[in-house]
Design a protein around this motif. Sequence first.
Motif, mmCIF file in Angstrom:
data_model
loop_
_atom_site.group_PDB
_atom_site.id
_atom_site.type_symbol
_atom_site.label_atom_id
_atom_site.label_comp_id
_atom_site.label_asym_id
_atom_site.label_seq_id
_atom_site.Cartn_x
_atom_site.Cartn_y
_atom_site.Cartn_z
ATOM 1 N N ALA A 54 0.836 -1.205 0.000
ATOM 2 C CA ALA A 54 0.000 0.000 0.000
ATOM 3 C C ALA A 54 0.869 1.252 0.000
ATOM 4 O O ALA A 54 0.577 2.232 -0.704
ATOM 5 N N VAL A 55 1.953 1.231 0.778
ATOM 6 C CA VAL A 55 2.888 2.358 0.779
ATOM 7 C C VAL A 55 3.534 2.515 -0.590
ATOM 8 O O VAL A 55 3.609 3.628 -1.149
ATOM 9 N N ALA A 56 4.010 1.414 -1.167
ATOM 10 C CA ALA A 56 4.670 1.468 -2.468
ATOM 11 C C ALA A 56 3.727 2.018 -3.537
ATOM 12 O O ALA A 56 4.139 2.787 -4.422
ATOM 13 N N THR A 57 2.438 1.654 -3.441
ATOM 14 C CA THR A 57 1.457 2.147 -4.404
ATOM 15 C C THR A 57 1.226 3.643 -4.225
ATOM 16 O O THR A 57 1.176 4.409 -5.202
ATOM 17 N N GLY A 58 1.080 4.092 -2.972
ATOM 18 C CA GLY A 58 0.874 5.515 -2.717
ATOM 19 C C GLY A 58 2.057 6.358 -3.166
ATOM 20 O O GLY A 58 1.886 7.467 -3.702
ATOM 21 N N ILE A 59 3.266 5.842 -2.958
ATOM 22 C CA ILE A 59 4.462 6.580 -3.386
ATOM 23 C C ILE A 59 4.525 6.658 -4.907
ATOM 24 O O ILE A 59 4.802 7.728 -5.485
ATOM 25 N N ALA A 60 4.251 5.533 -5.575
ATOM 26 C CA ALA A 60 4.296 5.533 -7.039
ATOM 27 C C ALA A 60 3.262 6.497 -7.612
ATOM 28 O O ALA A 60 3.530 7.207 -8.597
ATOM 29 N N ALA A 61 2.064 6.555 -6.995
ATOM 30 C CA ALA A 61 1.035 7.482 -7.469
ATOM 31 C C ALA A 61 1.478 8.927 -7.262
ATOM 32 O O ALA A 61 1.213 9.792 -8.103
ATOM 33 N N THR A 62 2.156 9.197 -6.145
ATOM 34 C CA THR A 62 2.642 10.551 -5.875
ATOM 35 C C THR A 62 3.717 10.958 -6.888
ATOM 36 O O THR A 62 3.727 12.088 -7.390
ATOM 37 N N VAL A 63 4.619 10.030 -7.179
ATOM 38 C CA VAL A 63 5.635 10.294 -8.210
ATOM 39 C C VAL A 63 4.966 10.604 -9.535
ATOM 40 O O VAL A 63 5.343 11.542 -10.254
ATOM 41 N N SER A 64 3.928 9.850 -9.877
ATOM 42 C CA SER A 64 3.232 10.036 -11.146
ATOM 43 C C SER A 64 2.565 11.405 -11.222
ATOM 44 O O SER A 64 2.721 12.133 -12.216
ATOM 45 N N LEU A 65 1.817 11.784 -10.176
ATOM 46 C CA LEU A 65 1.078 13.054 -10.259
ATOM 47 C C LEU A 65 2.031 14.247 -10.304
ATOM 48 O O LEU A 65 1.690 15.293 -10.876
ATOM 49 N N ARG A 66 3.246 14.091 -9.748
ATOM 50 C CA ARG A 66 4.209 15.199 -9.779
ATOM 51 C C ARG A 66 5.115 15.140 -11.008
ATOM 52 O O ARG A 66 6.002 15.974 -11.170
ATOM 53 N N ALA A 67 4.868 14.147 -11.870
ATOM 54 C CA ALA A 67 5.642 14.010 -13.107
ATOM 55 C C ALA A 67 4.706 14.033 -14.309
ATOM 56 O O ALA A 67 4.914 13.307 -15.295
ATOM 57 N N GLY A 68 3.662 14.828 -14.220
ATOM 58 C CA GLY A 68 2.745 14.960 -15.344
ATOM 59 C C GLY A 68 1.929 13.731 -15.615
ATOM 60 O O GLY A 68 1.592 13.422 -16.757
ATOM 61 N N SER A 69 1.603 12.981 -14.572
ATOM 62 C CA SER A 69 0.793 11.754 -14.675
ATOM 63 C C SER A 69 1.490 10.672 -15.489
ATOM 64 O O SER A 69 0.839 9.883 -16.178
ATOM 65 N N ALA A 70 2.789 10.614 -15.380
ATOM 66 C CA ALA A 70 3.531 9.550 -16.052
ATOM 67 C C ALA A 70 3.255 8.221 -15.371
ATOM 68 O O ALA A 70 3.327 8.126 -14.137
ATOM 69 N N PRO A 71 2.927 7.166 -16.114
ATOM 70 C CA PRO A 71 2.643 5.854 -15.509
ATOM 71 C C PRO A 71 3.857 5.342 -14.726
ATOM 72 O O PRO A 71 5.000 5.536 -15.117
ATOM 73 N N GLN A 72 3.561 4.650 -13.607
ATOM 74 C CA GLN A 72 4.613 4.102 -12.748
ATOM 75 C C GLN A 72 4.350 2.621 -12.497
ATOM 76 O O GLN A 72 3.211 2.203 -12.324
ATOM 77 N N ARG A 73 5.421 1.855 -12.456
ATOM 78 C CA ARG A 73 5.333 0.432 -12.109
ATOM 79 C C ARG A 73 5.688 0.268 -10.631
ATOM 80 O O ARG A 73 6.671 0.833 -10.155
ATOM 81 N N VAL A 74 4.895 -0.508 -9.899
ATOM 82 C CA VAL A 74 5.123 -0.734 -8.477
ATOM 83 C C VAL A 74 6.013 -1.958 -8.302
ATOM 84 O O VAL A 74 5.678 -3.050 -8.758
ATOM 85 N N ARG A 75 7.134 -1.756 -7.654
ATOM 86 C CA ARG A 75 8.086 -2.851 -7.457
ATOM 87 C C ARG A 75 7.578 -3.790 -6.369
ATOM 88 O O ARG A 75 7.226 -3.361 -5.272
ATOM 89 N N PRO A 76 7.531 -5.103 -6.628
ATOM 90 C CA PRO A 76 7.040 -6.050 -5.621
ATOM 91 C C PRO A 76 8.069 -6.289 -4.522
ATOM 92 O O PRO A 76 9.256 -6.018 -4.682
#
Length: 832
Positions: free
Chosen positions: A788-810
């Motif tokens: 859940a943390v990894a997903t929230g961080i990836a979404a934050t990176v995306s919204l601050r990078a022009g909604s660039a898609p992010q892959r969540v590392r398992p």
Amino acid sequence: MVRSGGDRHVTDVRRRNTLSCIEVLRGSQATTLTALAKDTGLSRPTVESIVAELVERGLAREVSGVEEGAVGRPARRYAFAADARYVVGLDLGVHSVTGMLADLAGQVRAVVRRTVDGPVDGVERLETARAVQRELLDVVGAPRSRVAAVAAAVPGIVDGERVRLSLPIPDWTGVNLAARLKTGGEHPVIVENDINMAALAEHALGAARLADDVVLVQLGYRVGAALVLGGQVYRGNRFAAGEVGDFEWMGWDGWLEGSLLREIEEAGGAEQVAQRAQEGDGAALGLLQQYARRVAPGVATLAMVADPECVVLGGGLSRAGELLRVPLQEEVDRLVRPRAAASLVTSAFASDGAALGALVRALEVGSRDVFGSSDVAAPPLSAADPAASLAEALAAATPSSATGAVGKDTDDTDDTDDTEDPGEPRAAEVREPLRVAVVGVGARAGLARWVGRTGVPARVVEAVDVDPGGRARAHELFGPGTAFAADHRGLVARAGAADGVDAAFVCTPDDTHADIAEDLLRAGVAVYLEKPLATTTQDCDRVLAAAAETGTKLYVGHNMRHMAVVRTMRDVVARGEIGDVQAVWCRHFVGNGGDYYFKDWHADRARSTGLLLQKAVHDIDVIHWLAGSTTRDVVGMGDLQVYGRVTDRADRTGQLMTDWFSYDNWPPLEQTGLHPTIDVEDTSMMLMRLDNGVLASYEQCHFTPDYWRNYTVIGTRGRLENVGDGDGASVRVWNRRTSWSEHGDVEYPVDAAGPGHQDADRLTVDEFLRHVAEGAPITTSPVMARDAVATGIAATVSLRAGSAPQRVRPVAPEVAAYFDDDVDPAAPTPRT
């Protein structure tokens, strides 16, 4: 619409066919598909399909062996999996707690009896009841997730959940006992009157099996009665039918002050009096004669008013058998002329009747819950040993304060091993209380007030906070004797020593979680870590690694998994009411956002990362739990739309959120005293693709006037949605085609009463302490908390990078594998 009706018809036919197969399988040792088709009248393909489904659900299993006389290739044989689930019946009496456990075939597999001292209060009695439940499951080696239902028989007036009045145990009056007997499982719990349950046992299994109208009179420390009319327990309009023990005109009043009851108590109690009378003791026989004369007017009155087929004499004194029945019958006959009262018969189960009746009730409710229908009649209870009657098995069951299987010697130790007295509670029940610390005495430290109040012996002995003001808060929360320190490293240094702690609640700001948790875990101190687990994925991974490498217990406080609204949605999904989940949407209206997140460190991304992590991590975990998977790809979008325009700022060092929170802080642009640094988004949204293909979305807004979250879960056969998430809310299910229906096809009310996130705080604390003390499985998942943390961080990176898609590392596979054994098997397995 015609097509929809046809679908329902097909579903009803399938359900009836499935229930027919269950009935036949449950009534046979093992059978072939051909024989099953013949016995049910169904086609072989239909039976094969249904049995495959039952095997998948764990309700049937393929068994080995060849039928006698069979020639050629042996046919595959199947049997009902009676041990797939268990039901529990409890008799929570004044002087004892008795628990019984049966499988889905009705075999009584375990009995536990515990004596209870008179001065014990309602809380301690409840803890004893929970301990009995755990012991029953220990006997059969089953986790709580395999409990199908619990029914408890209690003295007093009850309505199925709440004790309306209990004179013998006044602490329980007004208490929702059903809610407090839940142990974290997802099974129904019901509460019934104890004498009603004793009557149910006699009608279903005992002396009144052939009668439709029965009166049971309970004779012992208390006198009471129960009615079975037309084969059903009669409870009355106010659930008080049979509450006749205090009627002065019946001659039963004043017993606690009278000499007769005192003489019975001095003789060792009702059962001892009965036993001594059987042995020919003159004093005991005299007490029985007095007792018969005293209760005869009331028994005669009940017999004449109800005009039953028989009057059953139950309770502890009924163990005297004919020595009580005969003089009481004579007294009743003398009072009723010409003789018109029903015959008196002695109970088949005496003081075990209430527990057995509760077990009968639990089997009814559990069968309905497991099979999804009341059309499958609950089987009669029986002894696990077919050579013994049920009454014989109970008589041979384990003694008071011990644990064992019915009718069997469960001591499998060597005969020469006398290191443990089998008459004493096992070590787990007499352990020293856990010594607990609280690190961070802020807004969330209050959840630790549940320590020592959940049934697990534990106490808070120390609090830690860098703020000197934390000392006063700690003493207010946990008592003036609580030790206080400014640094957690003292806990680390004393770990394992006599003055060390066994467990710690870490409730500090999020960016400090990882360092504190890792230090404690590597010192061997079990950790309850407030969510989010950490503020970076790397920090999450090192906390998990510390737990895995040391074997120290780690629990992440995702309490929403215990919230009533989430549990209700989870139950709907698990029952398959909406089919296979395909999409999950969540809208979160964070009406208190300005006070909660924009006046302290939460507003500074250097400390919180962002609110798609800090706030959304709750709901991301719930989305993952409902969908049974975790996020693989994510896209985020968001902005600081409102609170960035507020110019009134203040340094609130030393203050807590409770110091400034007020509903008068409205509208949002008129907030005052916001944090000097505000660089996190107040509106955010994210799209997720999960590993199993489920699509999900999440949106949050921190300046709405209302504060609640709305979930929608869409499956292959319907959808659900919650309306409200507190008390008075409901979960609505749509599974028929329609244009619009406000309340759906089915609406489930949400019982969200209880302090601390609808009682979720208490449940998570209880689950953590049981995990530490007993190794009990947990509902929350450290690995899914990390995801859940990894997903929230990836979404934050995306919204601050022009909604660039992010892959969540398992997470690393070996770490995920380590935590698998801790998580309740009913919870979804994290991906690796």
